[in-house]
Motif scaffolding. Structure first.
Motif, mmCIF file in Angstrom:
data_model
loop_
_atom_site.group_PDB
_atom_site.id
_atom_site.type_symbol
_atom_site.label_atom_id
_atom_site.label_comp_id
_atom_site.label_asym_id
_atom_site.label_seq_id
_atom_site.Cartn_x
_atom_site.Cartn_y
_atom_site.Cartn_z
ATOM 1 N N ALA A 179 0.742 -1.325 0.066
ATOM 2 C CA ALA A 179 0.319 -0.005 -0.094
ATOM 3 C C ALA A 179 0.871 1.003 0.024
ATOM 4 O O ALA A 179 1.930 1.374 0.722
ATOM 5 N N GLN A 180 0.578 2.261 -0.821
ATOM 6 C CA GLN A 180 1.072 3.648 -0.762
ATOM 7 C C GLN A 180 0.405 4.606 0.202
ATOM 8 O O GLN A 180 -0.843 4.558 0.308
ATOM 9 N N GLU A 181 1.142 5.160 0.936
ATOM 10 C CA GLU A 181 0.799 6.057 1.828
ATOM 11 C C GLU A 181 0.090 7.204 1.123
ATOM 12 O O GLU A 181 0.490 7.647 0.052
ATOM 13 N N GLY A 182 -1.098 7.910 1.793
ATOM 14 C CA GLY A 182 -1.747 8.924 1.393
ATOM 15 C C GLY A 182 -2.891 8.582 0.292
ATOM 16 O O GLY A 182 -3.695 9.329 -0.206
ATOM 17 N N LYS A 183 -3.087 7.137 0.069
ATOM 18 C CA LYS A 183 -4.245 6.603 -1.027
ATOM 19 C C LYS A 183 -5.455 6.782 -0.230
ATOM 20 O O LYS A 183 -6.364 6.744 -0.884
ATOM 21 N N CYS A 184 -5.389 6.696 0.962
ATOM 22 C CA CYS A 184 -6.596 6.544 1.852
ATOM 23 C C CYS A 184 -6.465 7.155 2.994
ATOM 24 O O CYS A 184 -5.264 7.295 3.696
ATOM 25 N N SER A 185 -7.593 7.393 4.068
ATOM 26 C CA SER A 185 -7.478 7.731 5.262
ATOM 27 C C SER A 185 -7.835 6.395 6.210
ATOM 28 O O SER A 185 -8.696 5.640 5.873
ATOM 29 N N PRO A 186 -6.992 6.493 7.534
ATOM 30 C CA PRO A 186 -7.307 5.397 8.376
ATOM 31 C C PRO A 186 -8.746 5.269 8.675
ATOM 32 O O PRO A 186 -9.320 6.239 8.785
ATOM 33 N N ARG A 187 -9.235 4.086 8.763
ATOM 34 C CA ARG A 187 -10.453 3.828 8.830
ATOM 35 C C ARG A 187 -11.255 4.268 9.821
ATOM 36 O O ARG A 187 -12.576 4.284 10.126
ATOM 37 N N ASP A 188 -10.566 4.457 11.081
ATOM 38 C CA ASP A 188 -11.045 5.228 12.421
ATOM 39 C C ASP A 188 -11.104 6.478 12.350
ATOM 40 O O ASP A 188 -11.559 7.004 13.092
ATOM 41 N N THR A 189 -10.789 7.099 11.235
ATOM 42 C CA THR A 189 -10.780 8.522 11.039
ATOM 43 C C THR A 189 -12.260 9.233 10.878
ATOM 44 O O THR A 189 -12.884 8.659 9.732
ATOM 45 N N PRO A 190 -12.633 10.056 11.925
ATOM 46 C CA PRO A 190 -14.156 10.362 11.643
ATOM 47 C C PRO A 190 -14.481 11.239 10.202
ATOM 48 O O PRO A 190 -13.454 11.747 9.628
ATOM 49 N N ARG A 191 -15.574 10.721 9.474
ATOM 50 C CA ARG A 191 -15.916 11.277 8.098
ATOM 51 C C ARG A 191 -15.361 12.826 8.022
ATOM 52 O O ARG A 191 -14.902 13.295 6.994
ATOM 53 N N ALA A 192 -15.924 13.599 9.153
ATOM 54 C CA ALA A 192 -15.716 14.971 9.025
ATOM 55 C C ALA A 192 -14.345 15.518 9.128
ATOM 56 O O ALA A 192 -13.938 16.596 8.616
ATOM 57 N N GLN A 193 -13.424 14.655 9.574
ATOM 58 C CA GLN A 193 -11.893 14.914 9.486
ATOM 59 C C GLN A 193 -10.955 14.285 8.309
ATOM 60 O O GLN A 193 -10.134 14.533 8.422
ATOM 61 N N ARG A 194 -11.830 13.690 7.386
ATOM 62 C CA ARG A 194 -11.144 13.040 6.443
ATOM 63 C C ARG A 194 -10.771 14.278 5.225
ATOM 64 O O ARG A 194 -11.655 15.104 5.275
ATOM 65 N N PRO A 195 -9.704 14.552 4.504
ATOM 66 C CA PRO A 195 -9.407 15.191 3.489
ATOM 67 C C PRO A 195 -10.663 15.009 2.590
ATOM 68 O O PRO A 195 -10.902 13.863 2.028
ATOM 69 N N PRO A 196 -11.122 16.122 1.765
ATOM 70 C CA PRO A 196 -11.971 16.152 0.639
ATOM 71 C C PRO A 196 -11.745 14.763 -0.293
ATOM 72 O O PRO A 196 -10.578 14.888 -1.001
ATOM 73 N N GLY A 197 -12.704 14.026 -0.608
ATOM 74 C CA GLY A 197 -12.526 12.963 -1.616
ATOM 75 C C GLY A 197 -11.809 11.895 -1.390
ATOM 76 O O GLY A 197 -11.532 10.937 -2.152
ATOM 77 N N LEU A 198 -11.073 11.676 -0.135
ATOM 78 C CA LEU A 198 -10.208 10.676 0.261
ATOM 79 C C LEU A 198 -11.256 9.713 1.047
ATOM 80 O O LEU A 198 -11.851 10.009 2.132
ATOM 81 N N LEU A 199 -11.258 8.517 0.490
ATOM 82 C CA LEU A 199 -12.094 7.320 1.314
ATOM 83 C C LEU A 199 -11.177 6.589 2.337
ATOM 84 O O LEU A 199 -10.041 7.018 2.429
ATOM 85 N N SER A 200 -11.992 5.801 3.281
ATOM 86 C CA SER A 200 -11.374 5.265 4.210
ATOM 87 C C SER A 200 -10.485 3.988 3.578
ATOM 88 O O SER A 200 -10.736 3.503 2.524
ATOM 89 N N CYS A 201 -9.612 3.594 4.236
ATOM 90 C CA CYS A 201 -8.674 2.526 3.732
ATOM 91 C C CYS A 201 -9.588 1.214 3.957
ATOM 92 O O CYS A 201 -10.500 1.378 4.735
ATOM 93 N N GLY A 202 -9.346 0.288 3.038
ATOM 94 C CA GLY A 202 -10.233 -1.038 3.351
ATOM 95 C C GLY A 202 -11.475 -0.946 2.791
ATOM 96 O O GLY A 202 -12.418 -1.652 2.998
ATOM 97 N N VAL A 203 -11.832 -0.134 1.624
ATOM 98 C CA VAL A 203 -12.930 -0.004 1.019
ATOM 99 C C VAL A 203 -12.916 0.100 -0.492
ATOM 100 O O VAL A 203 -11.575 0.304 -1.042
ATOM 101 N N PHE A 204 -13.747 -0.494 -1.247
ATOM 102 C CA PHE A 204 -13.796 -0.200 -2.722
ATOM 103 C C PHE A 204 -14.227 1.208 -3.306
ATOM 104 O O PHE A 204 -14.995 1.457 -2.774
ATOM 105 N N ALA A 205 -13.562 1.556 -4.131
ATOM 106 C CA ALA A 205 -13.414 2.750 -4.664
ATOM 107 C C ALA A 205 -13.229 2.803 -6.117
ATOM 108 O O ALA A 205 -12.404 2.038 -6.821
ATOM 109 N N PRO A 206 -14.210 3.305 -7.042
ATOM 110 C CA PRO A 206 -13.952 3.570 -8.484
ATOM 111 C C PRO A 206 -12.616 3.809 -8.978
ATOM 112 O O PRO A 206 -12.472 5.022 -8.308
#
Length: 318
Positions: A179-206
């Protein structure tokens, strides 16, 4: 899920034609956390309780579509369930929220036993907790206690052999990409604290190039859990591979007819999501994708969780 992983998610699956005929697979799975699947709590005395409970036969439910008119309202101070069958309530309490956390709307734990009326007779339940509680706690462990008290529900779990897919390392070895760093946000990060457009790690994304989907920052065991929601069987990790990876799933070919599948909105609804076999376009795309990263899926036998109703009675009066 028979993988015995407690998960909280919202699943939406799409297969659509991209420009110039390129098929796009969009799979979004939000909020997965790994934890053992276990009964609510062993120390019943430590559980919060409903202070006031009213159980009455429902009237005027109507057909209500697939949900049979089921509804109600919920707040930290009150749980109001309307037009629910006992089977709906058992499904909610022992399968969807067994340990006070919401499980994903995927393939359901099979339930057997009990008289026929538990699938037809409907009840209204009004319950007030001693202190404000979360919806998951009220619909899980606290509802279990209510069912055991007012409906005399007794259940047990059984493990039986069921068809599964075993994920193993193919000849030639794993080609998984670290895994490359910065591709996703740690899954325990609250949604409001995630960078815009960045999904949680461990999820499918198009993917941005319409060539399928990626799951960033996942372990192989977590990847198996995701696949279990898509395929027609649970996927068991037999690779022995540790680490965190970015995995690409290529888009399957489509006939040009968009297909949208969403989880049931109503927590009492038991209809399972459709799942793909390895002969379907989606299943073939997944089978091909795991081969390209040096893994393979093989039909096998594995443990399956079953819920058996030993006893249930019509509720006592208020």
């Amino acid at each position: 899920m028979t993988s015995r992983v407690a998960v909280s998610l919202n699943l939406a699956k799409k297969a659509v034609m991209a420009p110039a005929g390129t098929a796009t697979l969009a799979l979004i799975v939000v909020g997965i956390t790994s934890a053992p699947y276990a009964p609510a709590q062993s120390a019943a005395a430590a559980l919060p309780k409903f202070e006031v409970v009213s159980v009455k036969p429902s009237t005027g439910c109507g057909d209500g579509g697939r949900g049979g008119g089921a509804g109600g309202s919920l707040s930290p101070e009150r749980s109001d369930l309307r037009c629910r069958t006992v089977m709906d309530l058992i499904q909610m309490a022992y399968v969807q929220y067994p340990d006070g956390k919401r499980k994903p709307p995927g393939r359901q734990v099979p339930i057997s036993g009990g008289p026929a009326w538990i699938n037809s007779a409907r009840y209204d339940i009004e319950a007030k907790p001693e202190a404000p509680q979360s919806p998951e706690m009220m619909h899980g462990p606290m509802l279990q206690a209510l069912l055991e008290d007012r409906f005399q529900v007794k259940i047990h779990h059984e493990t039986r052999g069921v068809p599964v897919y075993a994920l193993t390392v193919a000849k030639g070895g794993s080609k998984l990409q670290v895994a490359q760093e910065g591709k996703c946000s740690p899954r325990d990060t609250p949604r409001a604290q995630r960078p815009p457009g960045l999904l949680s790690c461990g999820v499918f994304a198009p993917s941005s190039t319409n060539d399928g989907s990626y799951v960033y920052g996942t372990t192989v065991a977590e990847f198996c859990v995701l696949l279990s929601f898509i395929l027609d069987r649970d996927v068991i990790d037999k690779t022995g591979i540790a680490g965190v990876f970015d995995i690409h799933i290529e888009a399957p070919p489509t006939d040009g007819s968009p297909a949208d599948v969403a989880p049931p909105a109503d927590p009492g609804q038991r209809d399972p999501l459709p799942h793909a076999s390895l002969t379907d376009p989606l299943g073939q795309a997944i089978f091909s994708a795991v081969q390209k990263v040096g893994l393979k899926l093989d039909p096998a036998k594995g443990p399956g969780d079953f819920l058996v109703i030993d006893r249930v009675e019509r509720p006592s009066g208020n």
